[in-house]
Design an enzyme around this catalytic site. Structure first.
Site, PDB file in Angstrom:
ATOM      1  N   HIS A 124      -3.093  -5.102   1.402  1.00 28.43           N
ATOM      2  CA  HIS A 124      -3.105  -5.488   3.558  1.00 28.43           C
ATOM      3  C   HIS A 124      -2.770  -7.229   3.430  1.00 28.43           C
ATOM      4  O   HIS A 124      -3.552  -7.029   3.720  1.00 28.43           O
ATOM      5  CB  HIS A 124      -3.328  -4.888   4.275  1.00 28.43           C
ATOM      6  CG  HIS A 124      -3.055  -2.938   3.529  1.00 28.43           C
ATOM      7  ND1 HIS A 124      -2.450  -2.743   4.573  1.00 28.43           N
ATOM      8  CD2 HIS A 124      -3.848  -2.123   3.304  1.00 28.43           C
ATOM      9  CE1 HIS A 124      -2.289  -0.990   4.627  1.00 28.43           C
ATOM     10  NE2 HIS A 124      -3.218  -0.746   3.760  1.00 28.43           N
ATOM     11  N   GLU A 143      -1.266  -8.608   5.322  1.00 31.28           N
ATOM     12  CA  GLU A 143      -0.776  -8.628   7.136  1.00 31.28           C
ATOM     13  C   GLU A 143      -1.925  -8.609   7.598  1.00 31.28           C
ATOM     14  O   GLU A 143      -2.113  -8.837   8.400  1.00 31.28           O
ATOM     15  CB  GLU A 143       0.018  -8.030   7.690  1.00 31.28           C
ATOM     16  CG  GLU A 143      -0.379  -6.437   7.724  1.00 31.28           C
ATOM     17  CD  GLU A 143      -0.338  -5.596   6.328  1.00 31.28           C
ATOM     18  OE1 GLU A 143       0.179  -5.992   4.806  1.00 31.28           O
ATOM     19  OE2 GLU A 143      -0.894  -4.570   6.389  1.00 31.28           O
ATOM     20  N   CYS A 179       0.877  -1.032   0.364  1.00 30.75           N
ATOM     21  CA  CYS A 179       0.191   0.072   0.224  1.00 30.75           C
ATOM     22  C   CYS A 179       0.377   1.157  -0.209  1.00 30.75           C
ATOM     23  O   CYS A 179       1.375   1.600  -1.027  1.00 30.75           O
ATOM     24  CB  CYS A 179      -1.206   0.351   1.379  1.00 30.75           C
ATOM     25  SG  CYS A 179      -2.610   0.843   1.386  1.00 30.75           S
TER      26      CYS A 179
END
Length: 192
Positions: A170, A172, A79
């Site tokens: 994202h 994560e 990002c």
């Protein structure tokens, strides 16, 4: 054991570190430029690219990060991290690190309230990866040496160029660690 740093200035630092450890590597939260010497690869998390750049300047990270890239060490930008890596940013004259041969457009999928998830097919990684998009940029244009790994609605959302990996979403923020695992494999290959 591979030592993978997560730039600890802003963004989902703990989530990235958790994902790195879930993949069997050691995660190091990088808060000082000298810590870059201890690690084999670096993740630049999402967040707000302008704020992250201000903190990078404040804590003296710009030159050490450019040197890290020049040494051929792998870097993964997610990002805002992708914006930090990009050579060109739509509407801006100067890039941040400017190491990955892509042009990115900020907030190209809308603002925070327009956040969404989408299933992605990512070349060499997964056919069913759920990407979490939050004020996401997209890659408008890539250089000759850049491999496009994924698109969403015709827009490039993941790409790799040599030791650089970038994505608009994202990884994560999910429990799916395949994208992080792919990056750790890049780190292993860079040391071979």
């Amino acid at each position: 054991m591979m030592k993978v740093g997560v730039l600890g200035l802003q963004g989902a630092v703990r989530e990235h570190a958790r994902s790195v450890e879930a993949c069997g590597a050691e995660a190091i939260v990088v808060k000082k430029p000298e810590q870059l010497q201890e690690i084999d690869g670096l993740i630049i998390p999402g967040g707000e690219s302008t704020t992250m750049r201000r903190l990078m300047d404040k804590y003296g990270f710009m030159e050490p990060l450019k040197q890290f890239a020049a040494q051929g060490k792998p870097m993964f930008g997610t990002c805002a991290g992708l914006i930090i890596l990009a050579k060109r940013i739509v509407g801006y004259e100067e890039p941040h690190l400017g190491v990955m041969d892509v042009t990115v457009e900020r907030n190209s999928f809308g603002r925070q309230r327009e956040s969404f998830e989408a299933e992605l097919s990512i070349a060499g990684i997964a056919d069913d990866f759920v990407g979490v998009f939050i004020r996401a940029p997209h890659i408008v244009e890539v250089g000759e040496d850049v491999e496009i790994l994924a698109k969403h609605e015709g827009r490039i959302v993941a790409a790799r160029q040599e030791q650089f990996l970038g994505c608009s979403f994202h990884p994560e923020l999910t429990d799916d660690h395949r994208m992080t695992k792919y990056f750790i494999q890049m780190v292993k290959e860079s040391k071979a």
